[in-house]
Design an enzyme around this catalytic site. Sequence first.
Site, PDB file in Angstrom:
ATOM      1  N   GLY A  97       0.816  -1.216   0.000  1.00 54.35           N
ATOM      2  CA  GLY A  97       0.000   0.000   0.000  1.00 54.35           C
ATOM      3  C   GLY A  97       0.845   1.258   0.000  1.00 54.35           C
ATOM      4  O   GLY A  97       0.515   2.249  -0.648  1.00 54.35           O
ATOM      5  N   THR A 119      -7.065 -14.958  -7.899  1.00 51.00           N
ATOM      6  CA  THR A 119      -6.964 -13.922  -8.919  1.00 51.00           C
ATOM      7  C   THR A 119      -6.931 -12.575  -8.207  1.00 51.00           C
ATOM      8  O   THR A 119      -7.778 -12.302  -7.362  1.00 51.00           O
ATOM      9  CB  THR A 119      -8.163 -13.968  -9.889  1.00 51.00           C
ATOM     10  OG1 THR A 119      -8.118 -15.203 -10.607  1.00 51.00           O
ATOM     11  CG2 THR A 119      -8.124 -12.808 -10.880  1.00 51.00           C
ATOM     12  N   LEU A 120      -5.968 -11.753  -8.547  1.00 47.58           N
ATOM     13  CA  LEU A 120      -5.778 -10.452  -7.910  1.00 47.58           C
ATOM     14  C   LEU A 120      -6.202  -9.335  -8.844  1.00 47.58           C
ATOM     15  O   LEU A 120      -5.917  -9.384 -10.046  1.00 47.58           O
ATOM     16  CB  LEU A 120      -4.302 -10.255  -7.550  1.00 47.58           C
ATOM     17  CG  LEU A 120      -3.658 -11.378  -6.740  1.00 47.58           C
ATOM     18  CD1 LEU A 120      -2.151 -11.171  -6.675  1.00 47.58           C
ATOM     19  CD2 LEU A 120      -4.279 -11.443  -5.363  1.00 47.58           C
ATOM     20  N   GLU A 121      -6.869  -8.340  -8.309  1.00 48.64           N
ATOM     21  CA  GLU A 121      -7.246  -7.139  -9.065  1.00 48.64           C
ATOM     22  C   GLU A 121      -6.288  -6.034  -8.620  1.00 48.64           C
ATOM     23  O   GLU A 121      -6.385  -5.551  -7.515  1.00 48.64           O
ATOM     24  CB  GLU A 121      -8.689  -6.759  -8.743  1.00 48.64           C
ATOM     25  CG  GLU A 121      -9.679  -7.890  -8.969  1.00 48.64           C
ATOM     26  CD  GLU A 121     -10.654  -8.036  -7.818  1.00 48.64           C
ATOM     27  OE1 GLU A 121     -10.643  -7.215  -6.887  1.00 48.64           O
ATOM     28  OE2 GLU A 121     -11.431  -8.994  -7.855  1.00 48.64           O
ATOM     29  N   TYR A 151     -17.497 -24.743  -0.787  1.00 50.83           N
ATOM     30  CA  TYR A 151     -17.637 -23.996  -2.035  1.00 50.83           C
ATOM     31  C   TYR A 151     -17.449 -24.905  -3.242  1.00 50.83           C
ATOM     32  O   TYR A 151     -18.107 -24.743  -4.262  1.00 50.83           O
ATOM     33  CB  TYR A 151     -16.620 -22.851  -2.060  1.00 50.83           C
ATOM     34  CG  TYR A 151     -16.830 -21.872  -3.193  1.00 50.83           C
ATOM     35  CD1 TYR A 151     -17.805 -20.893  -3.103  1.00 50.83           C
ATOM     36  CD2 TYR A 151     -16.050 -21.923  -4.343  1.00 50.83           C
ATOM     37  CE1 TYR A 151     -17.999 -19.980  -4.129  1.00 50.83           C
ATOM     38  CE2 TYR A 151     -16.240 -21.020  -5.368  1.00 50.83           C
ATOM     39  CZ  TYR A 151     -17.219 -20.045  -5.263  1.00 50.83           C
ATOM     40  OH  TYR A 151     -17.411 -19.153  -6.279  1.00 50.83           O
TER      41      TYR A 151
END
Length: 178
Positions: A97, A119-121, A151
């Site tokens: 950050g 999966t990363l955004e 899940y």
Amino acid sequence: MILTGPAIAAAVQADEITIEPYEPSRISPNAYDWRLGATIRVCDGDLDAATPTAYTEQSIPDAGFVLRPGLLYLGITLERTGSETYAQLLNGDRTTGSLGIWVHVSAPLGHQGHAIRWTLEIRATRPVRVYPGMTFGKLVFLTTFGTPASYQQQSAKYASTDGIGISRLYEEIDGGVR
């Protein structure tokens, strides 16, 4: 409740939590420090929820890859994580950050029973070089309440995700690509 570092380590030893590859030194007081994988997708052009996202995929070289502002990147975690016992929350951390990197913008919940490489955004506020295998965030494990519902046993569209996944919202939109 969030598991402590020692509770995460004990759950890994008891095969209640999967972290592959697992490094005990990456355990922190209440989390596991996960790393960026070696593949990234650059989303091309305008995005449309009714059509699959166009992208260019590439390996992140050892010398690094520069993230540019104004682009959406889809990355992947180095680690595959999951648990039939615990839910997970994937977050960035202060170290990424403070470089102006938004690591995982909108989907931090890993359902009980979902064993995946995430999966990363990824978005960058300024140009910044990232490297494969660098620490990229924290993963916490949560106890659940109620009857477990894995899940992987659901008919959820992302249950069988393997690798970087694009949005599949187009499957739900009338007139969208099917």
